[in-house]
Design an enzyme around this catalytic site. Structure first.
Site, mmCIF file in Angstrom:
data_model
loop_
_atom_site.group_PDB
_atom_site.id
_atom_site.type_symbol
_atom_site.label_atom_id
_atom_site.label_comp_id
_atom_site.label_asym_id
_atom_site.label_seq_id
_atom_site.Cartn_x
_atom_site.Cartn_y
_atom_site.Cartn_z
ATOM 1 C CE LYS A 116 31.626 66.367 42.026
ATOM 2 N NZ LYS A 116 30.678 67.696 42.628
ATOM 3 N N GLY A 165 25.902 68.601 38.303
ATOM 4 C CA GLY A 165 24.697 69.313 37.834
ATOM 5 C C GLY A 165 23.839 69.769 39.268
ATOM 6 C CG HIS A 209 32.239 78.331 40.614
ATOM 7 N ND1 HIS A 209 31.902 76.969 40.733
ATOM 8 C CD2 HIS A 209 32.985 78.111 39.329
ATOM 9 C CE1 HIS A 209 32.460 76.296 39.721
ATOM 10 N NE2 HIS A 209 33.142 76.752 38.892
ATOM 11 C CD GLU A 276 33.555 73.202 38.425
ATOM 12 O OE1 GLU A 276 32.913 73.394 37.351
ATOM 13 O OE2 GLU A 276 33.049 72.701 39.426
ATOM 14 C CG ASN A 291 33.403 69.910 35.481
ATOM 15 O OD1 ASN A 291 33.031 71.154 35.866
ATOM 16 N ND2 ASN A 291 32.942 68.776 36.330
ATOM 17 N NE ARG A 293 31.325 68.126 31.929
ATOM 18 C CZ ARG A 293 30.786 69.167 32.244
ATOM 19 N NH1 ARG A 293 31.198 70.415 31.575
ATOM 20 N NH2 ARG A 293 30.392 69.414 33.525
ATOM 21 C CB VAL A 296 27.888 75.248 29.523
ATOM 22 C CG1 VAL A 296 27.127 76.089 28.718
ATOM 23 C CG2 VAL A 296 27.353 73.701 29.807
ATOM 24 N NE ARG A 339 25.988 77.839 31.728
ATOM 25 C CZ ARG A 339 26.404 76.807 32.172
ATOM 26 N NH1 ARG A 339 25.440 75.805 32.558
ATOM 27 N NH2 ARG A 339 27.480 76.531 32.408
HETATM 28 P P1 ADP Z 1 28.396 69.789 40.617
HETATM 29 O O1 ADP Z 1 29.448 68.978 40.273
HETATM 30 O O2 ADP Z 1 26.928 69.198 41.158
HETATM 31 O O3 ADP Z 1 28.305 70.913 39.885
HETATM 32 P P2 ADP Z 1 30.445 71.230 42.652
HETATM 33 O O4 ADP Z 1 31.168 70.628 43.530
HETATM 34 O O5 ADP Z 1 30.704 71.728 41.290
HETATM 35 O O6 ADP Z 1 28.919 70.339 42.137
HETATM 36 O O7 ADP Z 1 29.498 72.421 43.112
HETATM 37 C C1 ADP Z 1 28.606 73.180 42.495
HETATM 38 C C2 ADP Z 1 28.428 74.479 43.278
HETATM 39 O O8 ADP Z 1 27.944 74.360 44.598
HETATM 40 C C3 ADP Z 1 29.476 75.585 43.419
HETATM 41 O O9 ADP Z 1 29.907 76.323 42.171
HETATM 42 C C4 ADP Z 1 29.376 76.294 44.569
HETATM 43 O O10 ADP Z 1 28.506 77.375 44.234
HETATM 44 C C5 ADP Z 1 28.351 75.299 45.347
HETATM 45 N N1 ADP Z 1 29.299 74.786 46.353
HETATM 46 C C6 ADP Z 1 30.106 73.494 46.066
HETATM 47 N N2 ADP Z 1 30.654 73.076 46.990
HETATM 48 C C7 ADP Z 1 30.494 74.024 48.205
HETATM 49 C C8 ADP Z 1 31.230 74.283 49.416
HETATM 50 N N3 ADP Z 1 31.854 73.520 50.307
HETATM 51 N N4 ADP Z 1 30.819 75.498 50.187
HETATM 52 C C9 ADP Z 1 29.942 76.363 49.456
HETATM 53 N N5 ADP Z 1 29.390 76.209 48.097
HETATM 54 C C10 ADP Z 1 29.722 75.026 47.686
#
Ligand code: ADP
Length: 461
Positions: A116, A165, A209, A276, A291, A293, A296, A339
């Site tokens: 990342k 996750g 998101h 995302e 992502n 792939r 879901v 879900r």
């Molecule tokens: P993972 O790959 O573990 O799912 P992500 O980076 O996709 O992690 O983030 C998952 C969720 O965490 C996001 O949808 C959001 O709700 C929250 N999140 C991630 N980064 C931030 C951030 N910098 N500030 C606020 N919320 C965040």
């Protein structure tokens, strides 16, 4: 086209892939663990083979066993689905080395986006906005994290460089909390991803998101199929997803869509993928991850665009160019996915067991993706996601009414599910108005003292 495809997965996504293959005239090989002997994906596939005992490390994550099954059965392609080996660059490479087409991006793109901090660097260079965060390759020591946090200003989010996750993530509001939570997040990352590499990101309060579905062929054509709002989350894991995002203007959609396509194109990405973003209250958006792939929640996009994403992923892996141009993509109505987890809705703990009676809802605009049947035993070993209810209608208001009716009709006896939580959300005035952020579900969390440890939710999101 491929003649025979091995499905390296289980549950709803395995069934989804088998259905797509049937339509394309491809025969299928299912793999299963001893816990899944009676599973629906095994019954539905043309051929099947047991690849090991219940523990995922010994079966669905067992690369040699899966490759040997593919070559023994004469498959020419492997579809990884989501979760398990879907974002494992070594697996994609091993498939290729064994002469099998991997239905997904190239191994180097999986590895790149799986790192990342590196993905953030590439996106920033490409002009895709990212949140302020740790520079370089990430941090491994608390004191480095302290320096970064001071520069960024609290609150910050600790994240695992190899994350997924929601694992290894902690919101931190001051230096003392950082000292306390950094080792915990790092421990989680080590246990889940065998990596101590972490990074910090500025925590964006009250964000939504919003993610974009990408389709990219191997001739470097890339388009997006619009967005999904996935702000209804528990512990950073999606619970309800919808398209379109209720607050996105056409202008912002175009701007974010272009940024998402740029994110994929700049690295020469191919196949399906999702970019995302977090969207702030004032319309600023920031890349959080890609992502590599099928997601879901892909069904939500399928309902509003009419594009079969799983068939497209297979066609693109075969080398077919994209038939659709960006301007030919059309959007019809609104869709939401719910879900359904085998879990105790009050305490959020998994509820495995035997499903004594399964009656899924039906009717216009109601789609159920599930591997359940009467008498099926939900195993304890895997992700508790047992069904996805996807509802489509002309307007968001109609989707909500249709979803309430469908969820009330859904009978799953013998185990507990989170259907009551979905019904509560559908009656929430803020949800109905489309006014929510990623912290929305906190209002439905049990009081802290009773809170239970998180359910074992897989990497796929
Ligand atoms: P993972 O790959 O573990 O799912 P992500 O980076 O996709 O992690 O983030 C998952 C969720 O965490 C996001 O949808 C959001 O709700 C929250 N999140 C991630 N980064 C931030 C951030 N910098 N500030 C606020 N919320 C965040």
């Amino acid at each position: 086209m491929f003649k025979k495809l091995l499905v390296a997965n289980r549950g709803t996504i395995a069934i989804r892939i088998i259905r797509a293959c049937r339509e394309l005239g491809i025969s299928t090989v299912a793999v299963f663990s001893t816990a899944d002997k009676g599973a629906l994906h095994v019954r539905m596939a043309d051929e099947s083979v047991c690849i090991g005992p219940p523990a995922a490390e010994d079966s669905y994550l067992n690369i040699p066993a899966i490759l040997s099954a593919a070559t023994t059965f004469g498959a020419d392609a492997v579809h990884p689905g989501y979760g398990f080996l879907s974002e494992n660059g070594d697996f994609a490479e091993a498939c290729q080395k064994s002469g099998l087409s991997f239905v997904g991006p190239r191994a180097r793109h999986i590895r790149l986006m799986g790192d990342k901090p590196r993905a953030r660097r590439i996106m920033r260079r490409a002009g895709v906005p990212v949140l302020p965060g740790s520079e370089g390759t990430g941090v491994t020591e608390v004191r480095e994290a302290q320096t970064d946090a001071k520069r960024l200003g609290y609150p910050v989010l600790i994240k695992a460089a190899a994350g997924g996750g929601g694992k290894g993530m902690r919101i931190v509001r001051d230096a003392a909390e950082l000292n306390r939570l950094f080792p915990l997040a790092q421990g989680e990352s080590e246990a889940s991803f065998s990596s101590r590499k972490m990074y910090l990101e500025k925590y964006l309060e009250r964000a939504r998101h919003v993610e974009f579905q990408i389709l990219a062929d191997s001739q470097r054509n890339a388009i997006h199929l619009g967005e999904r709002d996935c702000s209804i989350q528990r512990r950073h894991q999606k619970v309800i997803e919808e398209s379109p995002c209720p607050i996105l203007t056409a202008r912002l959609r175009e701007k974010m869509g272009k940024a998402a396509v740029r994110a994929a194109s700049v690295v020469g990405y191919s196949n399906v993928g999702t970019v995302e973003f977090l969207l702030s209250g004032n319309g600023e958006f920031y890349f959080i991850e890609m992502n590599t792939r099928i997601q879901v929640e892909h069904g939500v996009t399928e309902m509003v665009t009419g594009v079969d994403l799983v068939k497209e992923s297979i066609r693109m892996a075969w080398g077919e160019p994209l038939k659709l141009k960006q301007r030919q993509v059309t959007f019809g109505g609104a869709a939401m996915e719910f879900r359904i987890y085998a879990e105790d809705p009050e305490r959020h703990i998994p509820s495995p067991g035997v499903v004594s009676n399964h009656h899924p809802p039906g009717g216009l605009g109601v789609r159920v993706e599930t591997a359940l049947y009467d008498g099926y035993r939900v195993p304890v070993h895997y992700d508790p996601l047992i069904a996805k209810l996807i509802v489509h209608a002309e307007t968001r208001t109609e989707v909500i009414a249709r979803a309430k009716a469908a969820l009330r009709e859904y009978v799953i006896d013998g185990i507990k599910t989170n259907i009551p939580l979905h019904l509560k959300i559908l009656h929430d005035p803020d949800f109905c108005r489309g006014e929510f952020a990623t912290d929305f579900l906190r209002r439905y969390e049990p009081p802290k003292a009773e809170a239970s440890p998180p359910a074992p939710i897989s990497k796929a999101s």
